[in-house]
Design an enzyme around this catalytic site. Structure first.
Site, PDB file in Angstrom:
ATOM      1  N   GLY A 583       0.829  -1.199   0.000  1.00  0.00           N
ATOM      2  CA  GLY A 583       0.000   0.000   0.000  1.00  0.00           C
ATOM      3  C   GLY A 583       0.855   1.236   0.000  1.00  0.00           C
ATOM      4  O   GLY A 583       2.075   1.154  -0.067  1.00  0.00           O
ATOM      5  N   GLY A 584       0.205   2.374   0.077  1.00  0.00           N
ATOM      6  CA  GLY A 584       0.898   3.651   0.060  1.00  0.00           C
ATOM      7  C   GLY A 584       1.893   3.765   1.199  1.00  0.00           C
ATOM      8  O   GLY A 584       2.978   4.310   1.034  1.00  0.00           O
ATOM      9  N   PHE A 585       1.548   3.262   2.339  1.00  0.00           N
ATOM     10  CA  PHE A 585       2.468   3.461   3.462  1.00  0.00           C
ATOM     11  C   PHE A 585       2.788   2.177   4.216  1.00  0.00           C
ATOM     12  O   PHE A 585       3.022   2.149   5.400  1.00  0.00           O
ATOM     13  CB  PHE A 585       1.940   4.546   4.413  1.00  0.00           C
ATOM     14  CG  PHE A 585       0.611   4.249   5.036  1.00  0.00           C
ATOM     15  CD1 PHE A 585       0.548   3.682   6.309  1.00  0.00           C
ATOM     16  CD2 PHE A 585      -0.572   4.535   4.378  1.00  0.00           C
ATOM     17  CE1 PHE A 585      -0.664   3.414   6.903  1.00  0.00           C
ATOM     18  CE2 PHE A 585      -1.778   4.269   4.979  1.00  0.00           C
ATOM     19  CZ  PHE A 585      -1.833   3.710   6.239  1.00  0.00           C
ATOM     20  N   VAL A 588       1.073  -5.425   3.114  1.00  0.00           N
ATOM     21  CA  VAL A 588      -0.043  -6.199   3.646  1.00  0.00           C
ATOM     22  C   VAL A 588       0.289  -7.688   3.572  1.00  0.00           C
ATOM     23  O   VAL A 588       0.750  -8.181   2.543  1.00  0.00           O
ATOM     24  CB  VAL A 588      -1.333  -5.901   2.849  1.00  0.00           C
ATOM     25  CG1 VAL A 588      -2.508  -6.631   3.473  1.00  0.00           C
ATOM     26  CG2 VAL A 588      -1.609  -4.398   2.801  1.00  0.00           C
ATOM     27  N   ASP A 697     -11.575   9.226   0.182  1.00  0.00           N
ATOM     28  CA  ASP A 697     -10.772   8.503  -0.805  1.00  0.00           C
ATOM     29  C   ASP A 697     -11.559   7.315  -1.369  1.00  0.00           C
ATOM     30  O   ASP A 697     -11.080   6.185  -1.399  1.00  0.00           O
ATOM     31  CB  ASP A 697      -9.448   8.048  -0.182  1.00  0.00           C
ATOM     32  CG  ASP A 697      -8.387   7.757  -1.247  1.00  0.00           C
ATOM     33  OD1 ASP A 697      -8.613   8.118  -2.432  1.00  0.00           O
ATOM     34  OD2 ASP A 697      -7.352   7.162  -0.904  1.00  0.00           O
TER      35      ASP A 697
END
Ligand SMILES: *[C@@H]1O[C@H](CO)[C@@H](O)[C@H](O)[C@H]1NC(C)=O
Ligand SMILES: *[C@@H]1O[C@H](CO)[C@@H](O)[C@H](O)[C@H]1NC(C)=O
Ligand SMILES: *[C@@H]1O[C@H](CO)[C@@H](O)[C@H](O)[C@H]1NC(C)=O
Ligand SMILES: *[C@@H]1O[C@H](CO)[C@@H](O)[C@H](O)[C@H]1NC(C)=O
Ligand SMILES: *[C@@H]1O[C@H](CO)[C@@H](O)[C@H](O)[C@H]1NC(C)=O
Ligand SMILES: *[C@@H]1O[C@H](CO)[C@@H](O)[C@H](O)[C@H]1NC(C)=O
Length: 880
Positions: A583-585, A588, A697
């Site tokens: 993911g963006g940060f 997973v 979002d």
């Protein structure tokens, strides 16, 4: 006084609406065991057919799928066969069925006829091909070779069940359809029309044509309503006006026996009865009927032999009786050839030529599979109708095995026992009311899952009469006490029993009572909605117990949040063994807590923004709970290790399905269901949470899908909660979101409202309709809303629809959804609907697709607006 009359009238109307049989019987009395269905005939236009004087009825009450269609032009040859003028076509679903329960039922012999006239009803001029099944087995493949030619399939069949399921199976790309279905009981116990245990499929029923007519004899000439078609076997024909003493058990109509066909010369034989087959193994049964219509002189004698393929078929010479009937048939079929040729030849002693009046040819077909055990069928049909189950439950529940009803598991014991239902799963099926007694009639049931419905009342004691090993009643509104026997079974470990029972017996208002009335005739339908989901803070206290007792106690969280240590996280993920994505940060990973599958998102150690988003998400997820929001199993916050443990989403996310060539969600109905789920999640954030939460979002990759393709909104990292300011939630924000989904107005004004999410949702919905990305064009600078809007304005609505739907969508439903999506994605926020309006509209779209009667009757006039900016919502309940 007046009101008393009104009440009486209402009572009568109600009586009719509850009992369709009342109306059906009131119209015309067909003979017992005769069913005549004119498929596609509009409800309420039943009629008496002019040649047979039989009553033909609409199929509207028999089937809840398919579309009623009408031939645009009626071919000349069938101008007096009204039952062929309409048809029902089945653009959706692989299998669509009619189920009859004729009287008398099982063990009785019926003639069953299915009729098809394509007539280019769809103006496509594509000749369809599909399969026809009877009960659990294929009956025939229907191949339409000529648009204006009638195809009939007729079979004489002993019912092995009280139910007759006639199904149309889509086998290729063409759309199955059917024009008429007729059932005729052969009430004669001594009927010669049998072939051991096999059924007889009609190849021909022909009679010697008196004049060059095209007259077809049916009921009432023929008590079984066979269709006798004329044939000129010879040029020479003789007709009698005298009464024929017809005692033949074959019940050939007298009108088909009045005329005999006779060859010109005494020495001539009759040899123009022929048929061919593509399968040498086919077994043919032949019936021939002879009447002497000539009063013979003393020196005259008529006698002949019958040969099939030059082999003497009937071992005695036939001497037709004067004005009587001799029917010749044998119990032995003819088989083993490609071509069959009947020859009738006079014997040596005969002074006259041979004759023929009428004959029939059938081919045998074995139906060895009797289908599901009748009492199980009866119970499950009862459950289907009482609960109004909207799944595509059609035809036999357990057979054929690749068409078992959704939510059922069956057992197939052995060839001499019928299939039985052993598992019934109606989890999350919107059931209301109490647990039905019919469930106990499924005597072989081992697993029963009724979790997550709106069932109420007490858990009935009768469930303990079943030999259940799994019983899941969680997520309903049952009240105590719980039957002692069930608890006992649970304690003894023979029953896996999950339930929750409200300790508080007071009524709560957190459900939507929906009153649906199905009313026959001219009485129209009214659906009244009252109440809305009102979610006020804490869920009512529930007493919950389950013997699935994972050592981790996860299922008991509900409202609390579990905190994991990093070493537990490593344990759960087997040392971060399987990475699901990035993911963006953070990353997973897959894992499991007890027997619950989870996905663990770990924050990368350096991310500052990530850390803020992490805090937001944990605190939000801890307080929001909705079936369409991802739920958090727990979190980890230990030194630099920050992570969130979510429920596992087996089907990942919507974006993957839309962008790939995946066939996974290729039907419009499925996509609508997902859209509705996502909309409900958002509706809850906006209107169910105080203060309201703006997601910020919303996009396809944030709509996750579980194994059942249920949509769950995810990624609350950017979300913020806003206290209400005069009913509207406005905030000044730093800018966030994903390109293509960003509301231009809020970007311009730097202001955030719920309508910001509505815009993004509109884009998501357009993606779901079109299968396209949010930004199009070679430079990626054309917004999807602009593209769809332009096409729609030019009337190209079908052009924007995802090709993967093929023809499997209702145009009105898609049109409504396009309209809704464009209104959501409107540039001006005040024109956008609120999420609860969106939910309502999506439900209507879904109702059109599922032919659901919940739809608002006022919507039928909802013309499609080519102006995407025109508001669909005249009375907005919320100022903005
Ligand atoms: C069978 O049905 C026909 C047509 O309805 C009727 O005429 C006949 O009497 C019936 N026969 C018996 C044995 O019930
Ligand atoms: C009709 O034929 C049957 C059997 O052949 C016979 O028993 C009966 O007497 C005949 N009836 C008449 C009116 O001829
Ligand atoms: C023809 O008739 C004669 C005299 O009645 C008889 O003897 C003979 O058996 C008959 N032939 C056949 C083939 O039936
Ligand atoms: C039907 O089954 C019977 C008995 O098993 C068999 O003799 C017959 O050949 C079968 N007929 C066809 C058409 O398969
Ligand atoms: C199927 O039905 C026939 C006729 O009713 C019956 O004889 C046979 O035993 C049944 N077979 C099974 C497996 O139930
Ligand atoms: C019933 O179906 C639901 C959803 O499809 C599934 O989650 C559940 O595990 C099923 N229950 C049983 C007992 O298999």
């Amino acid at each position: 006084m007046l009101s008393k009359y009104c009440l009486l009238l209402f009572a009568i109307v109600l009586e009719y609406s509850l009992n369709p049989a009342v109306l059906l019987h009131a119209q015309g009395d067909n003979p017992r065991g005769f069913v005549s269905i004119d498929c596609g005939l509009p409800k309420g236009s039943d009629y008496k057919e002019s040649t047979t004087e039989l009553y033909y009825k609409s199929d509207a009450n028999l089937i809840d799928s398919g579309e009623s269609k009408k031939l645009s032009a009626v071919p000349e040859e069938i101008s007096d066969e009204k039952y062929l003028f309409t048809l029902r076509s089945f653009p959706r679903g692989k299998k669509n069925c009619y189920t009859f329960q004729p009287t008398p039922g099982r063990g009785n012999r019926y003639l069953i006829r299915a009729t098809f006239l394509y007539g280019n009803y769809d103006s496509l001029n594509l000749l369809p091909t599909f399969d026809l099944t009877l009960g659990a087995e294929t009956w025939s493949t229907i191949v339409i070779e000529d648009s204006s030619k009638v195809v009939r399939k007729e079979i004489i069949h002993v019912l092995s069940s009280d139910y007759v399921h006639v199904c149309l199976i889509k086998t290729g790309t063409s759309t199955p359809f059917i024009s008429a279905i007729e059932l005729r009981h052969l009430n004669d116990t001594e009927s010669p029309y049998s072939a051991g245990s096999a059924s007889l499929q009609t190849l021909r029923q022909q009679y010697c044509d008196k004049k060059d007519s095209r007259e077809v004899f049916r009921y009432e000439d023929d008590i079984y309503d066979r269709r006798w078609t004329p044939k000129k076997f010879t040029k020479e024909r003789q007709t009698t006006e005298l009464d024929i003493n017809n005692t033949s058990p074959s019940h050939v109509p007298k009108s088909a026996l009045e005329t005999v066909c006779v060859p010109d010369k005494v020495s001539d034989s009759l040899n123009n009865i022929k048929w061919e087959t593509t399968n040498k193994a086919d077994e043919f049964y032949v019936f021939m009927h002879f009447t002497e219509t000539k009063k013979l002189d003393t020196n005259e004698f008529r006698e002949f032999n019958i040969y099939i393929n030059d082999e003497l078929w009937y071992d005695q010479p036939v001497v037709p009786p004067y004005l009587g009937v001799t029917s010749i048939y044998t119990g032995r079929p003819k088989t083993g050839d490609d071509v069959y040729n009947i020859k009738i030849e006079k014997t040596e002693n005969s002074t006259l030529q041979p004759i023929i009046n009428a004959y029939e040819v059938y081919s045998a077909k074995n139906f060895s599979n009797n289908g599901t055990y009748d009492p199980d069928v009866s119970a499950i049909l009862n459950i289907k109708s009482k609960y109004g189950v909207t799944k595509n439950w059609q035809g036999d529940p357990c057979e054929p095995q690749d068409f078992v009803w959704d939510g059922l598991i069956c057992s197939y014991p052995s060839s001499d026992h019928s299939a039985r239902i052993t598992s019934l799963n109606l989890s999350a099926s919107k059931l209301t009311g109490e647990i039905l007694g019919s469930i106990v009639d499924l005597t072989q049931l081992k697993t029963l899952d009724l979790s997550h419905n709106n069932l109420k009342g007490q858990i009935p004691e009768f469930l303990s009469h079943l030999k259940l090993s799994v019983l899941n009643l969680e997520g309903n509104k049952f009240t105590g006490p719980v039957p002692a026997q069930l608890l006992e079974n649970q304690k003894n470990g023979i029953l896996l029993f999950s339930y929750d029972v409200s300790g508080d017996e007071k009524k709560n208002n957190k459900y939507i009572p929906i009153v649906v009335g199905t009313v026959l005739g001219s009485v129209f339908l009214a659906a009244i909605f009252f109440g809305l989901w009102i979610i006020r803070g804490r869920v009512m206290r529930v007493f919950k117990q389950s013997i699935k007792k994972p050592q981790e106690n996860i299922s008991d969280i509900e409202g609390k949040v579990r905190r994991f240590t990093y070493s537990q996280v490593l344990d759960i993920t087997k040392n971060l063994h399987e990475k699901l994505g990035e993911g963006g940060f953070g990353e997973v990973y897959r894992g499991s807590v007890g027997d619950i599958q989870v996905a663990v998102k770990m924050l990368s150690e350096s991310s500052d923004q990530g850390s803020r988003e992490f805090q937001t998400e944990v605190s939000l997820l801890a307080r929001v709970h909705h079936k369409n929001l991802t739920s958090m199993v727990g979190y980890c916050n230990e030194d630099t290790h920050m992570g969130i443990i979510y429920e596992y989403m087996a089907e990942r996310n919507l974006e993957e399905y839309l962008s790939g060539n995946s066939k996974g969600i290729s039907s419009w109905v499925e996509r609508l269901q997902i859209a509705l789920g996502a909309a409900q999640g958002l509706e809850y954030l906006h209107h169910g949470c105080k203060p309201a939460i703006i997601h910020r979002d919303v996009k396809t990759s944030n709509i996750l899908l579980n194994q059942q393709f249920q949509a769950k909104l995810a990624d609350f990292g950017l979300s913020e909660a806003y206290p209400a300011i005069g009913g509207t939630h406005i905030s000044t924000v730093f800018f966030a979101g994903t390109n293509g989904y960003i509301d231009p107005e809020s970007r311009k004004n730097n202001r955030l409202t719920e309508k910001t999410d509505v815009f993004s949702f509109g884009v998501v919905l357009l993606e779901m309709i079109t299968g396209k990305r949010p930004l199009l064009g070679p430079e990626g600078n054309i917004g999807i809303a602009q593209w769809v809007g332009n096409n729609v304005q030019n009337g190209f609505i079908t052009q924007v629809v995802d090709v993967r739907f093929e023809e499997n969508y209702d145009k009105d439903s898609v049109r409504k959804a396009v309209n809704l999506a464009l209104t959501c994605a409107s540039e001006i926020s005040s024109r956008r609907p609120t999420m609860d309006e969106v939910v309502k509209m999506l439900k209507e779209c879904l109702a059109i697709e599922t032919d659901n009667l919940d739809a608002d009757p006022n919507d039928s006039n909802d013309m499609f607006s080519t102006d995407p900016e025109r508001s669909l919502f005249p009375r907005s309940r919320r100022a903005s």
